[in-house]
Design a protein around this motif. Structure first.
Motif, PDB file in Angstrom:
ATOM      1  N   LEU A 152      15.789   7.417 -18.049  1.00  0.00           N
ATOM      2  CA  LEU A 152      14.167   6.902 -17.168  1.00  0.00           C
ATOM      3  C   LEU A 152      13.576   8.254 -17.660  1.00  0.00           C
ATOM      4  O   LEU A 152      13.925   9.411 -17.778  1.00  0.00           O
ATOM      5  N   ARG A 153      12.491   7.696 -18.241  1.00  0.00           N
ATOM      6  CA  ARG A 153      11.024   9.354 -18.203  1.00  0.00           C
ATOM      7  C   ARG A 153      10.327   9.927 -16.981  1.00  0.00           C
ATOM      8  O   ARG A 153      10.106  11.108 -17.564  1.00  0.00           O
ATOM      9  N   SER A 154      10.648   9.270 -16.525  1.00  0.00           N
ATOM     10  CA  SER A 154      10.065   9.894 -15.174  1.00  0.00           C
ATOM     11  C   SER A 154      11.068   8.973 -13.699  1.00  0.00           C
ATOM     12  O   SER A 154      11.693   7.879 -14.173  1.00  0.00           O
ATOM     13  N   ALA A 190       8.905   4.940  -6.350  1.00  0.00           N
ATOM     14  CA  ALA A 190       8.969   4.927  -4.425  1.00  0.00           C
ATOM     15  C   ALA A 190       8.008   3.678  -4.701  1.00  0.00           C
ATOM     16  O   ALA A 190       8.823   2.800  -4.296  1.00  0.00           O
ATOM     17  N   ARG A 191       7.198   3.526  -5.742  1.00  0.00           N
ATOM     18  CA  ARG A 191       6.468   2.486  -6.394  1.00  0.00           C
ATOM     19  C   ARG A 191       7.450   1.256  -6.401  1.00  0.00           C
ATOM     20  O   ARG A 191       7.229   0.066  -5.900  1.00  0.00           O
ATOM     21  N   PHE A 192       8.447   1.232  -7.463  1.00  0.00           N
ATOM     22  CA  PHE A 192       8.877   0.375  -7.222  1.00  0.00           C
ATOM     23  C   PHE A 192      10.190  -0.508  -6.698  1.00  0.00           C
ATOM     24  O   PHE A 192      10.333  -1.521  -5.990  1.00  0.00           O
ATOM     25  N   GLU A 193      11.012   0.561  -4.946  1.00  0.00           N
ATOM     26  CA  GLU A 193      11.346   0.802  -4.189  1.00  0.00           C
ATOM     27  C   GLU A 193      10.308  -0.437  -2.856  1.00  0.00           C
ATOM     28  O   GLU A 193      10.420  -1.529  -2.526  1.00  0.00           O
ATOM     29  N   ALA A 194       9.028  -0.045  -3.368  1.00  0.00           N
ATOM     30  CA  ALA A 194       7.896  -0.449  -1.533  1.00  0.00           C
ATOM     31  C   ALA A 194       8.353  -2.504  -2.656  1.00  0.00           C
ATOM     32  O   ALA A 194       7.869  -2.847  -1.902  1.00  0.00           O
ATOM     33  N   PHE A 195       7.518  -2.091  -3.736  1.00  0.00           N
ATOM     34  CA  PHE A 195       7.196  -3.581  -4.491  1.00  0.00           C
ATOM     35  C   PHE A 195       8.812  -4.211  -4.624  1.00  0.00           C
ATOM     36  O   PHE A 195       8.659  -5.733  -3.855  1.00  0.00           O
ATOM     37  N   HIS A 196       9.857  -4.080  -4.285  1.00  0.00           N
ATOM     38  CA  HIS A 196      10.802  -4.360  -4.323  1.00  0.00           C
ATOM     39  C   HIS A 196      11.184  -5.390  -3.110  1.00  0.00           C
ATOM     40  O   HIS A 196      11.623  -6.169  -2.584  1.00  0.00           O
ATOM     41  N   GLU A 235       1.175  -1.340   0.516  1.00  0.00           N
ATOM     42  CA  GLU A 235      -0.008  -0.389   0.363  1.00  0.00           C
ATOM     43  C   GLU A 235       1.062   1.058  -0.518  1.00  0.00           C
ATOM     44  O   GLU A 235       1.637   1.173   0.539  1.00  0.00           O
ATOM     45  N   LEU A 236       0.442   2.489  -0.958  1.00  0.00           N
ATOM     46  CA  LEU A 236       1.107   3.682  -0.809  1.00  0.00           C
ATOM     47  C   LEU A 236       0.968   4.131  -0.897  1.00  0.00           C
ATOM     48  O   LEU A 236      -0.252   4.789  -1.402  1.00  0.00           O
ATOM     49  N   ALA A 237       0.964   5.587  -0.576  1.00  0.00           N
ATOM     50  CA  ALA A 237       0.322   7.045  -0.839  1.00  0.00           C
ATOM     51  C   ALA A 237      -0.359   7.205  -2.023  1.00  0.00           C
ATOM     52  O   ALA A 237       0.500   7.127  -2.937  1.00  0.00           O
ATOM     53  N   GLU A 238      -0.754   7.732  -2.723  1.00  0.00           N
ATOM     54  CA  GLU A 238      -1.549   8.516  -3.954  1.00  0.00           C
ATOM     55  C   GLU A 238      -0.498   9.473  -4.096  1.00  0.00           C
ATOM     56  O   GLU A 238      -0.287  10.082  -3.343  1.00  0.00           O
ATOM     57  N   SER A 280      12.082  -1.109 -16.734  1.00  0.00           N
ATOM     58  CA  SER A 280      13.474  -0.975 -16.115  1.00  0.00           C
ATOM     59  C   SER A 280      14.543  -0.735 -15.387  1.00  0.00           C
ATOM     60  O   SER A 280      15.392  -0.444 -15.077  1.00  0.00           O
ATOM     61  N   ARG A 281      13.289  -0.205 -14.085  1.00  0.00           N
ATOM     62  CA  ARG A 281      14.393  -0.430 -12.814  1.00  0.00           C
ATOM     63  C   ARG A 281      14.830  -1.780 -12.347  1.00  0.00           C
ATOM     64  O   ARG A 281      15.319  -1.291 -11.854  1.00  0.00           O
TER      65      ARG A 281
END
Length: 117
Positions: free
Chosen positions: A114-116, A30-36, A21-24, A92-93
């Protein structure tokens, strides 16, 4: 004619994906780091697949191919589990992380800007 079945490495470590679960509005990074953090087995599987493909003589390797192989193996291991949980935004990450951990493979992967963040 008998078909040969090619066994790919790494299916032993496949686990159900944990979706954190992540902040909106969280960034892709940040999403990748949490998923990993919640799914370290994904990187281990991608590394095993990359090593296998390179050991078979491939000169170049693509993270998209590795991701699709992992999706297939995930579906088999989880008996049709939700393979879309392996988010394309993270490819890509993972490619960068693999090259960071295996600098000898860097020339085998094509990394684009990276585009973002």
């Amino acid at each position: 004619m008998e078909q040969q079945v090619i066994e790919l490495p790494g299916s032993d470590g496949i686990q159900p994906v944990v979706v954190p679960e992540l902040a909106e509005g969280a960034t892709i990074q940040a999403r990748f780091e949490a998923f990993h953090r919640h799914n370290p087995w994904v990187l281990q599987q991608l590394e095993a697949l990359a090593a296998h493909v390179l050991d078979q003589g491939s000169r170049r390797i693509g993270i998209s191919m590795l991701f699709e192989l992992l999706r297939y193996r995930y579906g088999v291991a989880t008996h049709g589990g939700e393979f879309r949980r392996l988010n394309n935004d993270f490819r890509s990450r993972y490619a960068r992380l693999i090259c960071e951990r295996h600098p000898e493979w860097r020339s085998r992967f094509e990394l684009r800007a990276l585009r973002s963040e």
